[in-house]
Design an enzyme around this catalytic site. Structure first.
Site, mmCIF file in Angstrom:
data_model
loop_
_atom_site.group_PDB
_atom_site.id
_atom_site.type_symbol
_atom_site.label_atom_id
_atom_site.label_comp_id
_atom_site.label_asym_id
_atom_site.label_seq_id
_atom_site.Cartn_x
_atom_site.Cartn_y
_atom_site.Cartn_z
ATOM 1 N N GLU A 18 42.619 47.677 43.151
ATOM 2 C CA GLU A 18 43.191 46.517 43.849
ATOM 3 C C GLU A 18 44.463 46.890 44.601
ATOM 4 O O GLU A 18 45.028 47.971 44.434
ATOM 5 C CB GLU A 18 43.522 45.399 42.842
ATOM 6 C CG GLU A 18 42.428 44.350 42.695
ATOM 7 C CD GLU A 18 42.310 43.414 43.889
ATOM 8 O OE1 GLU A 18 43.093 43.556 44.851
ATOM 9 O OE2 GLU A 18 41.444 42.525 43.863
ATOM 10 N N ASN A 151 44.289 34.932 44.608
ATOM 11 C CA ASN A 151 43.884 36.103 45.365
ATOM 12 C C ASN A 151 44.207 35.916 46.846
ATOM 13 O O ASN A 151 44.607 34.832 47.284
ATOM 14 C CB ASN A 151 42.376 36.361 45.209
ATOM 15 C CG ASN A 151 42.087 37.603 44.400
ATOM 16 O OD1 ASN A 151 42.768 38.609 44.551
ATOM 17 N ND2 ASN A 151 41.096 37.532 43.533
ATOM 18 N N ASP A 201 38.031 37.816 48.069
ATOM 19 C CA ASP A 201 38.990 38.504 47.200
ATOM 20 C C ASP A 201 40.254 38.833 48.002
ATOM 21 O O ASP A 201 40.772 37.988 48.704
ATOM 22 C CB ASP A 201 38.323 39.740 46.602
ATOM 23 C CG ASP A 201 38.966 40.227 45.321
ATOM 24 O OD1 ASP A 201 40.173 40.019 45.123
ATOM 25 O OD2 ASP A 201 38.258 40.847 44.497
#
Length: 294
Positions: A18, A151, A201
Protein backbone atom coordinates in the site's frame (compact mmCIF):
# COMPACT_ATOMS: atom_id res chain seq x y z
CA UNK A 1 -2.05 8.58 -26.18
CA UNK A 2 0.33 5.68 -26.69
CA UNK A 3 -0.35 2.28 -25.19
CA UNK A 4 1.12 2.12 -21.68
CA UNK A 5 4.06 -0.15 -20.92
CA UNK A 6 3.64 -2.21 -17.73
CA UNK A 7 6.66 -3.66 -15.94
CA UNK A 8 7.14 -5.43 -12.63
CA UNK A 9 9.86 -3.37 -10.93
CA UNK A 10 9.92 -5.20 -7.59
CA UNK A 11 8.95 -8.85 -7.41
CA UNK A 12 7.92 -9.35 -3.80
CA UNK A 13 5.12 -11.18 -1.99
CA UNK A 14 3.44 -8.32 -0.15
CA UNK A 15 0.42 -9.53 1.76
CA UNK A 16 -1.10 -6.05 1.49
CA UNK A 17 1.20 -3.60 -0.29
CA UNK A 18 0.00 0.00 0.00
CA UNK A 19 0.69 3.74 -0.05
CA UNK A 20 3.46 4.12 -2.64
CA UNK A 21 5.04 7.58 -2.56
CA UNK A 22 7.89 9.01 -4.61
CA UNK A 23 10.53 10.60 -2.39
CA UNK A 24 12.07 13.40 -4.46
CA UNK A 25 14.82 14.03 -1.87
CA UNK A 26 16.10 10.45 -1.96
CA UNK A 27 14.99 9.80 -5.56
CA UNK A 28 13.30 6.52 -4.65
CA UNK A 29 9.92 4.88 -4.29
CA UNK A 30 8.69 4.13 -0.78
CA UNK A 31 5.76 1.89 0.16
CA UNK A 32 4.49 -0.32 2.98
CA UNK A 33 3.20 -3.84 3.53
CA UNK A 34 0.31 -3.38 5.95
CA UNK A 35 -0.12 -6.91 7.28
CA UNK A 36 3.54 -7.99 7.21
CA UNK A 37 4.43 -4.64 8.78
CA UNK A 38 7.35 -3.43 6.67
CA UNK A 39 8.52 -0.09 5.31
CA UNK A 40 10.05 -0.59 1.86
CA UNK A 41 12.20 1.55 -0.40
CA UNK A 42 13.01 0.88 -4.05
CA UNK A 43 15.48 2.53 -6.42
CA UNK A 44 13.91 1.76 -9.81
CA UNK A 45 17.13 2.66 -11.64
CA UNK A 46 19.32 0.12 -9.86
CA UNK A 47 16.70 -2.25 -8.47
CA UNK A 48 18.15 -1.80 -4.97
CA UNK A 49 15.66 -2.29 -2.15
CA UNK A 50 15.59 -1.98 1.62
CA UNK A 51 13.06 -3.23 4.15
CA UNK A 52 12.50 -1.98 7.70
CA UNK A 53 10.31 -4.34 9.73
CA UNK A 54 7.97 -2.53 12.13
CA UNK A 55 6.40 -3.60 15.44
CA UNK A 56 2.67 -3.89 15.94
CA UNK A 57 -0.05 -5.69 14.04
CA UNK A 58 -0.65 -3.30 11.13
CA UNK A 59 0.89 -0.45 9.28
CA UNK A 60 -1.68 1.87 7.73
CA UNK A 61 -0.07 4.49 5.54
CA UNK A 62 2.88 6.84 5.33
CA UNK A 63 3.56 10.52 4.66
CA UNK A 64 6.76 12.25 3.60
CA UNK A 65 7.86 15.18 5.77
CA UNK A 66 9.92 18.35 5.33
CA UNK A 67 12.48 17.08 7.85
CA UNK A 68 13.20 13.93 5.86
CA UNK A 69 11.53 11.65 8.40
CA UNK A 70 8.57 9.54 7.33
CA UNK A 71 5.35 9.70 9.31
CA UNK A 72 3.94 6.18 9.43
CA UNK A 73 0.83 4.81 11.08
CA UNK A 74 1.16 1.69 13.24
CA UNK A 75 -2.13 0.30 14.50
CA UNK A 76 -3.72 3.47 15.97
CA UNK A 77 -0.52 5.49 16.46
CA UNK A 78 1.49 7.84 14.26
CA UNK A 79 5.26 7.65 14.62
CA UNK A 80 8.20 9.43 13.02
CA UNK A 81 10.56 7.05 11.23
CA UNK A 82 14.11 7.97 10.27
CA UNK A 83 14.45 6.00 7.01
CA UNK A 84 18.25 5.93 7.26
CA UNK A 85 18.69 4.65 10.82
CA UNK A 86 15.30 2.99 11.27
CA UNK A 87 14.76 4.81 14.58
CA UNK A 88 11.20 5.80 15.47
CA UNK A 89 9.75 8.37 17.87
CA UNK A 90 6.09 8.71 18.94
CA UNK A 91 4.10 11.51 17.30
CA UNK A 92 0.35 11.14 17.94
CA UNK A 93 -2.35 8.67 18.94
CA UNK A 94 -5.82 8.34 17.48
CA UNK A 95 -8.40 9.55 20.03
CA UNK A 96 -11.50 7.58 21.09
CA UNK A 97 -10.70 4.41 19.14
CA UNK A 98 -9.18 1.12 20.23
CA UNK A 99 -7.65 -2.00 18.77
CA UNK A 100 -8.69 -4.60 17.78
CA UNK A 101 -11.91 -2.95 16.59
CA UNK A 102 -10.28 -0.30 14.40
CA UNK A 103 -6.92 0.79 13.00
CA UNK A 104 -5.45 3.58 10.93
CA UNK A 105 -5.54 3.10 7.18
CA UNK A 106 -5.17 5.44 4.19
CA UNK A 107 -3.87 8.99 4.46
CA UNK A 108 -2.45 11.89 2.44
CA UNK A 109 -0.93 15.31 3.07
CA UNK A 110 -3.00 18.29 1.90
CA UNK A 111 -1.64 21.43 0.17
CA UNK A 112 -1.38 23.14 3.59
CA UNK A 113 1.07 20.49 4.83
CA UNK A 114 -1.37 18.67 7.14
CA UNK A 115 -2.25 14.98 7.12
CA UNK A 116 -5.74 13.66 6.48
CA UNK A 117 -5.95 10.03 7.57
CA UNK A 118 -8.78 7.60 8.17
CA UNK A 119 -9.48 4.57 10.30
CA UNK A 120 -11.33 1.39 9.42
CA UNK A 121 -13.34 -1.45 10.94
CA UNK A 122 -11.05 -4.48 11.14
CA UNK A 123 -14.14 -6.63 10.61
CA UNK A 124 -14.74 -4.86 7.25
CA UNK A 125 -18.48 -4.42 7.79
CA UNK A 126 -19.43 -1.69 10.30
CA UNK A 127 -19.08 2.09 10.27
CA UNK A 128 -16.65 2.16 13.18
CA UNK A 129 -14.01 4.23 11.39
CA UNK A 130 -13.57 7.96 10.92
CA UNK A 131 -11.60 10.56 8.98
CA UNK A 132 -9.12 12.74 10.90
CA UNK A 133 -7.15 15.90 10.23
CA UNK A 134 -3.67 15.85 11.78
CA UNK A 135 -1.82 19.14 12.30
CA UNK A 136 1.98 19.46 12.67
CA UNK A 137 1.61 19.76 16.47
CA UNK A 138 0.21 16.21 16.53
CA UNK A 139 -3.42 17.14 17.24
CA UNK A 140 -5.89 14.75 15.55
CA UNK A 141 -9.37 16.16 14.91
CA UNK A 142 -12.25 13.94 13.82
CA UNK A 143 -13.76 15.31 10.60
CA UNK A 144 -16.09 12.52 9.42
CA UNK A 145 -17.78 9.56 11.08
CA UNK A 146 -19.46 6.29 10.06
CA UNK A 147 -16.66 4.95 7.85
CA UNK A 148 -16.16 1.24 7.19
CA UNK A 149 -12.81 1.29 5.34
CA UNK A 150 -11.19 4.67 4.69
CA UNK A 151 -9.26 4.83 1.43
CA UNK A 152 -8.44 6.81 -1.70
CA UNK A 153 -7.59 10.16 -0.10
CA UNK A 154 -6.37 12.64 -2.73
CA UNK A 155 -6.60 16.38 -3.37
CA UNK A 156 -7.55 18.48 -6.38
CA UNK A 157 -4.81 20.87 -7.50
CA UNK A 158 -6.80 23.80 -6.09
CA UNK A 159 -6.70 22.27 -2.59
CA UNK A 160 -10.39 23.04 -2.08
CA UNK A 161 -11.66 19.56 -2.86
CA UNK A 162 -10.70 16.16 -1.52
CA UNK A 163 -11.51 12.67 -2.74
CA UNK A 164 -12.33 10.09 -0.10
CA UNK A 165 -13.35 6.48 -0.62
CA UNK A 166 -15.14 4.05 1.66
CA UNK A 167 -14.05 0.82 -0.03
CA UNK A 168 -16.51 -1.48 1.70
CA UNK A 169 -19.39 0.86 0.89
CA UNK A 170 -18.09 0.87 -2.70
CA UNK A 171 -18.31 4.66 -3.03
CA UNK A 172 -15.85 7.45 -3.74
CA UNK A 173 -16.87 10.90 -2.48
CA UNK A 174 -15.76 14.40 -3.46
CA UNK A 175 -15.59 16.62 -0.40
CA UNK A 176 -15.60 20.41 -0.57
CA UNK A 177 -13.45 22.19 2.00
CA UNK A 178 -13.80 25.63 3.56
CA UNK A 179 -11.55 28.50 2.45
CA UNK A 180 -9.09 27.71 5.26
CA UNK A 181 -9.48 23.94 4.59
CA UNK A 182 -10.36 23.41 8.26
CA UNK A 183 -13.89 22.12 7.65
CA UNK A 184 -15.80 19.90 5.23
CA UNK A 185 -18.58 22.03 3.75
CA UNK A 186 -20.22 19.47 1.47
CA UNK A 187 -20.00 15.83 0.42
CA UNK A 188 -21.13 14.45 -2.95
CA UNK A 189 -20.90 11.02 -4.55
CA UNK A 190 -18.20 11.02 -7.21
CA UNK A 191 -18.34 7.32 -8.22
CA UNK A 192 -20.82 4.74 -6.92
CA UNK A 193 -20.10 1.00 -7.25
CA UNK A 194 -22.59 -0.19 -4.64
CA UNK A 195 -24.57 -2.08 -7.29
CA UNK A 196 -21.60 -3.93 -8.80
CA UNK A 197 -19.69 -4.41 -5.55
CA UNK A 198 -16.43 -3.13 -7.08
CA UNK A 199 -13.84 -2.05 -4.52
CA UNK A 200 -12.18 1.30 -5.26
CA UNK A 201 -8.96 1.50 -3.24
CA UNK A 202 -5.96 3.86 -3.14
CA UNK A 203 -5.83 6.93 -5.36
CA UNK A 204 -3.79 9.92 -6.55
CA UNK A 205 -4.40 13.01 -8.68
CA UNK A 206 -2.31 13.80 -11.77
CA UNK A 207 -1.15 17.12 -13.23
CA UNK A 208 -4.38 17.41 -15.25
CA UNK A 209 -6.48 17.20 -12.09
CA UNK A 210 -7.70 13.70 -12.97
CA UNK A 211 -8.18 11.05 -10.29
CA UNK A 212 -6.37 7.72 -10.67
CA UNK A 213 -7.73 4.85 -8.59
CA UNK A 214 -6.76 1.21 -8.07
CA UNK A 215 -9.49 -1.44 -7.86
CA UNK A 216 -8.87 -4.18 -5.31
CA UNK A 217 -10.11 -7.53 -6.66
CA UNK A 218 -10.66 -5.72 -9.98
CA UNK A 219 -7.27 -6.14 -11.64
CA UNK A 220 -7.15 -2.60 -13.00
CA UNK A 221 -6.44 1.07 -12.42
CA UNK A 222 -8.84 3.74 -13.68
CA UNK A 223 -8.51 7.44 -14.48
CA UNK A 224 -11.48 9.76 -13.93
CA UNK A 225 -11.86 13.18 -15.50
CA UNK A 226 -12.77 15.91 -12.99
CA UNK A 227 -16.44 15.58 -13.99
CA UNK A 228 -16.47 11.90 -12.97
CA UNK A 229 -16.22 10.33 -16.44
CA UNK A 230 -13.89 7.33 -16.74
CA UNK A 231 -11.50 8.25 -19.53
CA UNK A 232 -8.94 5.45 -19.14
CA UNK A 233 -8.62 1.92 -17.79
CA UNK A 234 -5.39 -0.08 -17.58
CA UNK A 235 -5.50 -3.81 -16.83
CA UNK A 236 -2.78 -5.33 -14.65
CA UNK A 237 -1.44 -8.89 -14.36
CA UNK A 238 -2.65 -9.18 -10.75
CA UNK A 239 -6.10 -9.35 -9.20
CA UNK A 240 -5.43 -6.99 -6.30
CA UNK A 241 -3.84 -3.66 -7.20
CA UNK A 242 -4.08 -1.53 -4.06
CA UNK A 243 -2.69 1.98 -4.50
CA UNK A 244 -0.71 4.12 -6.93
CA UNK A 245 1.43 7.22 -7.29
CA UNK A 246 3.41 9.04 -9.94
CA UNK A 247 7.17 9.15 -9.60
CA UNK A 248 10.53 8.98 -11.32
CA UNK A 249 12.78 11.97 -12.10
CA UNK A 250 10.17 13.44 -14.47
CA UNK A 251 7.10 12.26 -12.48
CA UNK A 252 5.86 10.34 -15.53
CA UNK A 253 5.95 6.81 -14.15
CA UNK A 254 2.80 5.46 -12.47
CA UNK A 255 3.80 3.04 -9.70
CA UNK A 256 1.22 0.53 -8.43
CA UNK A 257 1.38 -1.67 -5.33
CA UNK A 258 -0.55 -4.93 -5.01
CA UNK A 259 -1.53 -7.68 -2.56
CA UNK A 260 -1.88 -11.44 -2.37
CA UNK A 261 -4.44 -11.13 0.47
CA UNK A 262 -7.69 -13.09 -0.11
CA UNK A 263 -6.30 -15.01 -3.11
CA UNK A 264 -6.90 -18.77 -3.17
CA UNK A 265 -3.93 -21.17 -3.54
CA UNK A 266 -5.04 -21.80 -7.11
CA UNK A 267 -5.20 -18.09 -7.89
CA UNK A 268 -1.81 -17.51 -6.26
CA UNK A 269 -0.29 -20.22 -8.43
CA UNK A 270 -1.67 -18.46 -11.49
CA UNK A 271 -0.43 -15.05 -10.30
CA UNK A 272 3.29 -15.30 -9.51
CA UNK A 273 3.51 -11.49 -9.35
CA UNK A 274 0.76 -11.01 -6.76
CA UNK A 275 2.04 -8.63 -4.09
CA UNK A 276 4.65 -7.07 -6.38
CA UNK A 277 5.20 -3.44 -7.40
CA UNK A 278 4.54 -2.34 -10.98
CA UNK A 279 5.56 0.64 -13.09
CA UNK A 280 3.37 1.95 -15.91
CA UNK A 281 5.02 4.18 -18.50
CA UNK A 282 2.94 6.39 -20.75
CA UNK A 283 0.03 6.84 -18.34
CA UNK A 284 0.37 10.57 -17.76
CA UNK A 285 2.11 13.30 -15.79
CA UNK A 286 2.19 13.41 -12.02
CA UNK A 287 3.04 16.08 -9.46
CA UNK A 288 5.29 15.79 -6.38
CA UNK A 289 3.71 14.87 -3.06
CA UNK A 290 3.13 17.66 -0.57
CA UNK A 291 5.32 17.25 2.51
CA UNK A 292 3.95 17.13 6.05
CA UNK A 293 5.07 20.25 7.92
CA UNK A 294 7.45 18.80 10.50
Amino acid sequence: MRKPIIECVQKVAAQLGETPLWDTKRNCLTWIDIEQPTYWTLDPQTGATSALKQPGTYLGSQALTRSGDVLISRDLELVRLDPESGRTTPFSTTPDEAMPATRLNDGRVDPQGRLWIGTMDNGLKDGLGALYLVTPDGVMTRMLDDVVVSNGIAFDPDGRHMYFTDTRRHVTFRLSLSADANAITSQEVFADYSASGDRPDGACVDADGCLWQAFFAGGKVVRYAPDGRIDREISLPVTNPTCLCFGGPDMKTLFVTSAFKFLSPERLAAEPLAGSVFAIEGAGQGVPETLFSI
